[in-house]
Enzyme design. Structure first.
Site: not given
Ligand code: GLN
Length: 200
Positions: A180, A139-140, A81, A110, A182, A49-51
């Site tokens: 990921h 993904i990123r 991630c 990150r 999942e 997700g987004e940390s």
């Molecule tokens: N770039 C996201 C973060 O900083 C991580 C991306 C992801 O979980 N797909 O959390």
């Protein structure tokens, strides 16, 4: 041991996918948003997700402190991630006020894979997972810039021009991947974690 109960931190991110994969691996599952939902867990998953968002929400929902305490006390944990970032003791290129939960002696960078490779898929061999390499979706994603002496490196990817980067690690019963599992149908990574929890 009968089926372990594994929580998925459900503040933001791909919670549903982890709950489904863990269920398919025979675990009992629980979405965790509140401190009391940590009670009685045998393990916890921190999703992708987004940390920075998960960090903020964890503080708002007051689940951060009890979760940090549970991790420090040895609760088995898997982070994918953003979850890897949240488990890391140190983060580079985080936002100014970003905190992690810690418990894994690694430094993550990150959004490490530059622009061209913001999202990509590749095959990764994961130490301890039998069969063909995993199809890994990034993904990123972060990578692990530095790992402490008690951390085992389980997987790497070659980044053109930058060498081989660590994307999967384990320290005792903490486990993390930069990718990921999942979002694929391959259950081997979740099975690895369910087995780890069952053995703990
Ligand atoms: N770039 C996201 C973060 O900083 C991580 C991306 C992801 O979980 N797909 O959390």
């Amino acid at each position: 041991m009968s089926a372990p109960t594994i929580g998925v931190l459900a503040l933001q991110g791909d919670v549903r996918e982890h709950l489904a994969a863990l269920t398919a691996c025979g675990a009992r599952v629980r979405a965790v948003r509140r401190p009391e939902e940590l009670h009685g867990l045998d393990g916890i998953v921190l999703p992708g997700g987004e940390s920075t968002t998960i960090d903020k929400l964890a503080r708002i929902f007051e689940v951060r402190d009890p979760l940090v305490a549970a991790l420090a006390a040895g609760l088995p944990a898997y982070g994918s991630c953003a979850g890897m970032i949240l488990l890391a003791d140190r983060v580079l290129d985080g936002t100014r006020d970003q905190q992690t939960f810690g418990s894994l002696d690694i430094t993550v960078r990150r959004n490490a894979f530059g622009r061209q490779t913001e999202s990509f898929e590749t095959d990764v061999h994961l130490e301890g997972v039998d069969g063909p390499p995993l199809h890994a979706v990034f993904i990123r994603a972060p990578w692990v810039e530095q790992a402490g002496p008690d951390v085992s490196v389980l997987g790497r990817v070659d980044v053109p021009g930058m060498g081989s980067k660590i994307v999967a690690v384990r320290q005792a019963n903490r486990f993390a991947t930069a990718f990921h599992p999942e979002v694929t149908d391959d259950l081997r990574v979740h099975q690895y974690f369910v087995d780890l929890v069952t053995a703990a």
